[in-house]
Design a protein around this motif. Structure first.
Motif, PDB file in Angstrom:
ATOM      1  N   ARG A  20       4.657  13.905 -12.103  1.00  0.00           N
ATOM      2  CA  ARG A  20       5.076  13.916 -13.503  1.00  0.00           C
ATOM      3  C   ARG A  20       4.018  14.553 -14.401  1.00  0.00           C
ATOM      4  O   ARG A  20       4.332  15.238 -15.385  1.00  0.00           O
ATOM      5  CB  ARG A  20       5.380  12.498 -13.979  1.00  0.00           C
ATOM      6  N   ALA A  21       2.744  14.323 -14.067  1.00  0.00           N
ATOM      7  CA  ALA A  21       1.667  14.914 -14.860  1.00  0.00           C
ATOM      8  C   ALA A  21       1.660  16.424 -14.718  1.00  0.00           C
ATOM      9  O   ALA A  21       1.404  17.161 -15.692  1.00  0.00           O
ATOM     10  CB  ALA A  21       0.319  14.334 -14.412  1.00  0.00           C
ATOM     11  N   GLN A  22       1.974  16.913 -13.499  1.00  0.00           N
ATOM     12  CA  GLN A  22       2.040  18.352 -13.300  1.00  0.00           C
ATOM     13  C   GLN A  22       3.242  18.963 -14.020  1.00  0.00           C
ATOM     14  O   GLN A  22       3.165  20.081 -14.525  1.00  0.00           O
ATOM     15  CB  GLN A  22       2.127  18.680 -11.803  1.00  0.00           C
ATOM     16  N   GLY A  23       4.381  18.209 -14.063  1.00  0.00           N
ATOM     17  CA  GLY A  23       5.568  18.716 -14.719  1.00  0.00           C
ATOM     18  C   GLY A  23       5.409  18.756 -16.216  1.00  0.00           C
ATOM     19  O   GLY A  23       5.987  19.574 -16.891  1.00  0.00           O
ATOM     20  N   LEU A  49       0.824  -1.212   0.000  1.00  0.00           N
ATOM     21  CA  LEU A  49       0.000   0.000   0.000  1.00  0.00           C
ATOM     22  C   LEU A  49       0.853   1.254   0.000  1.00  0.00           C
ATOM     23  O   LEU A  49       0.550   2.234  -0.700  1.00  0.00           O
ATOM     24  CB  LEU A  49      -0.932  -0.007   1.213  1.00  0.00           C
ATOM     25  N   SER A  50       1.932   1.237   0.768  1.00  0.00           N
ATOM     26  CA  SER A  50       2.815   2.397   0.816  1.00  0.00           C
ATOM     27  C   SER A  50       3.459   2.663  -0.533  1.00  0.00           C
ATOM     28  O   SER A  50       3.530   3.813  -1.000  1.00  0.00           O
ATOM     29  CB  SER A  50       3.890   2.181   1.889  1.00  0.00           C
ATOM     30  N   ARG A  51       3.930   1.612  -1.189  1.00  0.00           N
ATOM     31  CA  ARG A  51       4.551   1.786  -2.504  1.00  0.00           C
ATOM     32  C   ARG A  51       3.531   2.228  -3.543  1.00  0.00           C
ATOM     33  O   ARG A  51       3.848   3.018  -4.442  1.00  0.00           O
ATOM     34  CB  ARG A  51       5.202   0.480  -2.947  1.00  0.00           C
ATOM     35  N   LEU A  52       2.299   1.741  -3.427  1.00  0.00           N
ATOM     36  CA  LEU A  52       1.252   2.165  -4.346  1.00  0.00           C
ATOM     37  C   LEU A  52       0.955   3.656  -4.176  1.00  0.00           C
ATOM     38  O   LEU A  52       0.803   4.389  -5.164  1.00  0.00           O
ATOM     39  CB  LEU A  52      -0.011   1.343  -4.107  1.00  0.00           C
ATOM     40  N   GLY A  53       0.880   4.116  -2.921  1.00  0.00           N
ATOM     41  CA  GLY A  53       0.668   5.537  -2.685  1.00  0.00           C
ATOM     42  C   GLY A  53       1.810   6.385  -3.211  1.00  0.00           C
ATOM     43  O   GLY A  53       1.597   7.449  -3.802  1.00  0.00           O
ATOM     44  N   LEU A  54       3.044   5.905  -3.025  1.00  0.00           N
ATOM     45  CA  LEU A  54       4.200   6.631  -3.543  1.00  0.00           C
ATOM     46  C   LEU A  54       4.188   6.677  -5.066  1.00  0.00           C
ATOM     47  O   LEU A  54       4.532   7.700  -5.679  1.00  0.00           O
ATOM     48  CB  LEU A  54       5.485   5.973  -3.036  1.00  0.00           C
ATOM     49  N   ARG A  92       3.410   9.773 -10.027  1.00  0.00           N
ATOM     50  CA  ARG A  92       2.688   9.876 -11.292  1.00  0.00           C
ATOM     51  C   ARG A  92       2.020  11.237 -11.411  1.00  0.00           C
ATOM     52  O   ARG A  92       2.057  11.873 -12.477  1.00  0.00           O
ATOM     53  CB  ARG A  92       1.635   8.761 -11.374  1.00  0.00           C
ATOM     54  N   TRP A  93       1.407  11.716 -10.338  1.00  0.00           N
ATOM     55  CA  TRP A  93       0.773  13.033 -10.370  1.00  0.00           C
ATOM     56  C   TRP A  93       1.798  14.153 -10.500  1.00  0.00           C
ATOM     57  O   TRP A  93       1.551  15.163 -11.146  1.00  0.00           O
ATOM     58  CB  TRP A  93      -0.095  13.215  -9.123  1.00  0.00           C
TER      59      TRP A  93
END
Length: 282
Positions: A279-282, A266-271, A276-277
């Motif tokens: 990178r989308a903002q960048g 779960l922790s790795r999924l949240g990270l 991903r978000w």
């Protein structure tokens, strides 16, 4: 810092590392070198607790990971309770957060009352209420099963905390963006769906990940109302077996390792979602 003080600091660090190395070696010796891995109770008893008996894991793993024969439980029940309560708490939690932020008192006051009431009651209390009080409100024999009632309590508990996390994210979204969306002709729901909620959830993603991990571990509390999930399956499988009963410690270590692995996922999924978000903002 004077030279004698520096040498004393280095000496203390060296002694600490030496002590840690000794402890790690003793743990490795106890858990690996001298341990018994075969499901042989006689060999395990011959260890006299001087080494680990992982044979109990080999013997009882089926009970822990798949549940007891003829009864739904173990790890599948843990995952089912977590996934169902986490998924169902999302719409309820987001709805409560939006209602609490509303300027309409007929929406905000009931939402506040529900959130604060649930947050003020221990999860064990909610589970007992769902297990023993909720059936009194149904006609005889028509109440949902115990698993469904436990899932309802977990969902309600998760929704209250999820609502407060989402509310914190909503407050972080600048008011100017809402006003700009209204100027462009977006309605209230369109503004929340396309502008406000995506930014709010992105802001509080670490807190959401932590809440998911906490909810996963909280599923172990259903054992107190008679559901044999991962932890309850351990107690059930060892409680009536005098040969393996003395080796609770190794079995609990195994259960703890399973929980740690699930929490790591779960922790790795949240990270991953955070990156991903970003990178989308960048």
């Amino acid at each position: 810092m004077t030279r004698p003080a520096i040498w004393l600091k280095k000496l203390a660090q060296g002694l600490s590392l030496l002590l840690l190395a000794c402890l790690l070696w003793r743990l490795f010796q106890w858990g690996v070198l001298d341990a018994v891995f075969k499901p042989d109770p006689q060999a395990c008893q011959a260890l006299a607790r001087e080494a680990a008996c992982w044979g109990v894991v080999a013997e009882k793993a089926r009970w822990l990971l798949l549940g007891t024969p003829g009864q739904w439980g173990g790890l599948p029940l843990t995952l089912l309770l977590f996934v169902s309560s986490w998924g169902l708490s999302w719409p309820l939690g987001v709805g409560l957060a939006l209602a609490r932020q509303s300027r309409r008192r007929w929406l905000s006051w009931p939402a506040i009352a529900l959130i604060e009431t649930v947050r003020g009651v221990p999860l064990v209390g909610l589970l007992f209420a769902a297990a023993f009080l909720l059936p009194l409100w149904w006609p005889s024999g028509e109440a949902p099963g115990l698993g469904w009632r436990a899932g309802l309590a977990l969902t309600l508990f998760s929704s209250a905390y999820l609502a407060e996390i989402v509310r914190g994210g909503l407050q972080a979204v600048p008011q100017e963006q809402t006003e700009a969306a209204a100027t462009l002709g977006l309605g209230w729901w369109g503004t929340q769906q396309r502008i406000v909620l995506p930014q709010a959830l992105r802001t509080v993603l670490p807190a959401l990940t932590g809440h998911a991990i906490g909810l996963l571990k909280d599923t172990s509390l259903v054992m107190v109302i008679g559901l044999h999930e991962l932890t309850g399956g351990l107690s059930l499988s060892l409680g009536g077996d005098p040969h393996w009963r003395p080796f609770y410690f190794e079995a609990y270590l195994f259960v703890g390792a399973v929980y740690a692995l699930l929490c790591l996922v779960l922790s790795r999924l949240g990270l991953h979602l955070e990156q991903r978000w970003q990178r989308a903002q960048g």
